[in-house]
Design a protein around this motif. Structure first.
Motif: not given
Ligand SMILES: Cc1cc2nc3c(=O)[nH]c(=O)nc-3n(C[C@H](O)[C@H](O)[C@H](O)COP(=O)(O)OP(=O)(O)OC[C@H]3O[C@@H](n4cnc5c(N)ncnc54)[C@H](O)[C@@H]3O)c2cc1C
Length: 276
Positions: A233-247
């Motif tokens: 979970x921590x590595x995912x949060x580091x690799x993909x910040x909240x604004x890193x997801x597609x919309x």
């Protein structure tokens, strides 16, 4: 649809033979499923790659070479090998198209990769299987690059004008791994909202998670050994910040984040178990 700005269609071999010089308004034509699906006002000439006559699939003990012009249907027909457990991912990713049988039989692996859409399932497949792309310049010179580095954003990639994707090499070492696949789509047969693939070495050890469709370009995280839930979970949060997801209409960023974490944990738990 008719592309009424196109003045000429030539075989791509004419470029290699020196009869045709690449110019503004030129485009490689593969299956044409996207090119002919909407107006292309900037295009004047299409150069048909099918004329190249490349062998669609070449399998050896070293791995699988997929020609850029291999159709999705031809790739789907590849039976895999008993010593390549991860080859089931080929079937899963071929089925991950928002597509009718007409698209399947015409669209090519290279066309899908070069479209460079977040939900390009051939990008997901070749990235997760540690693919190497062979890129050919107008002078015929080839360069290689990891699949992971090819797509740079939504509908963006590293290709320079006139460069083409020649083939994708999937190494046997990756095909021999154990793998887990998860995909979410908002509608039956719809475009992917998130597509995640995890792989581990056959006897355990290095764990690789590839996130695609949820993000504009694939994101890959690698652990020396299977992580626990918190580390993942921590590595995912580091690799993909909240604004890193597609919309887009196929999923809001918050939903994509939720699904990504949900499936990542399922994959972690599945691959942490003993080999079947
Ligand atoms: C109904 C429908 C559903 C679709 N669903 C999906 C989907 O779920 N996911 C998805 O990602 N896409 C989807 N698409 C978009 C598109 O059809 C696919 O991405 C398809 O795989 C493109 O392959 P193609 O061979 O038809 O490419 P083409 O339409 O021939 O080409 C696409 C682009 O890639 C370039 N290109 C093609 N091959 C090469 C090469 N070897 N080297 C350099 N440039 C190249 C072309 O110049 C062009 O710009 C869909 C399209 C339609 C009409």
């Amino acid at each position: 649809m008719n592309l009424n700005t196109i003045e000429e269609v030539r075989q791509a071999t004419a470029v290699a033979g020196g009869d045709v010089e690449w110019r503004d308004g030129d485009s490689w034509l593969a299956g044409g499923t996207w090119l002919f699906s909407e107006p292309q006002p900037y295009l004047r000439r299409l150069l048909d790659l099918r004329a190249m006559g490349w062998q669609p699939l070449e399998s050896s003990d070293g791995g699988l070479r997929v020609a850029a012009t291999c159709t999705i249907a031809a790739l789907y027909a590849f039976p895999g090998r008993p010593d390549w457990p991860a080859s089931f991912l080929i079937d899963e990713c071929c089925r991950a198209f928002l597509a009718s049988f007409k698209i399947w039989n015409t669209a090519t692996v290279g066309g899908n990769i070069c479209m460079s859409l977040p939900a390009g399932p051939m990008i997901s497949l070749t990235t997760a299987l540690e693919g190497v792309y062979i890129i050919q310049g107008l002078d015929g010179a080839e360069r290689q690059m990891p699949a992971l580095d090819f797509v740079t954003g939504n509908h963006q990639n590293v290709l320079q004008p006139g460069e083409l994707l020649r083939a994708i090499d999937l190494p046997a070492a990756a095909l021999r791994k154990r793998a887990a696949f998860r995909r979410m789509s908002m509608t039956h047969m719809g475009r992917s909202t998130a597509l995640l693939i995890g792989t581990v070495l056959p006897q355990g050890g290095a764990f690789t998670l590839t996130v695609s469709a949820a993000t504009p370009r694939p994101v890959q995280i690698v652990f020396a050994e299977a992580p626990d839930a918190r580390a993942l979970r921590e590595r995912l949060n580091e690799a993909i910040p909240d604004d890193g997801y597609f919309d887009d209409v196929h999923g809001a960023p918050e939903y994509r984040k939720h699904i990504t974490h949900y499936y990542a944990e399922q994959i972690r738990a599945e691959l942490a178990g003993a080999p079947a």
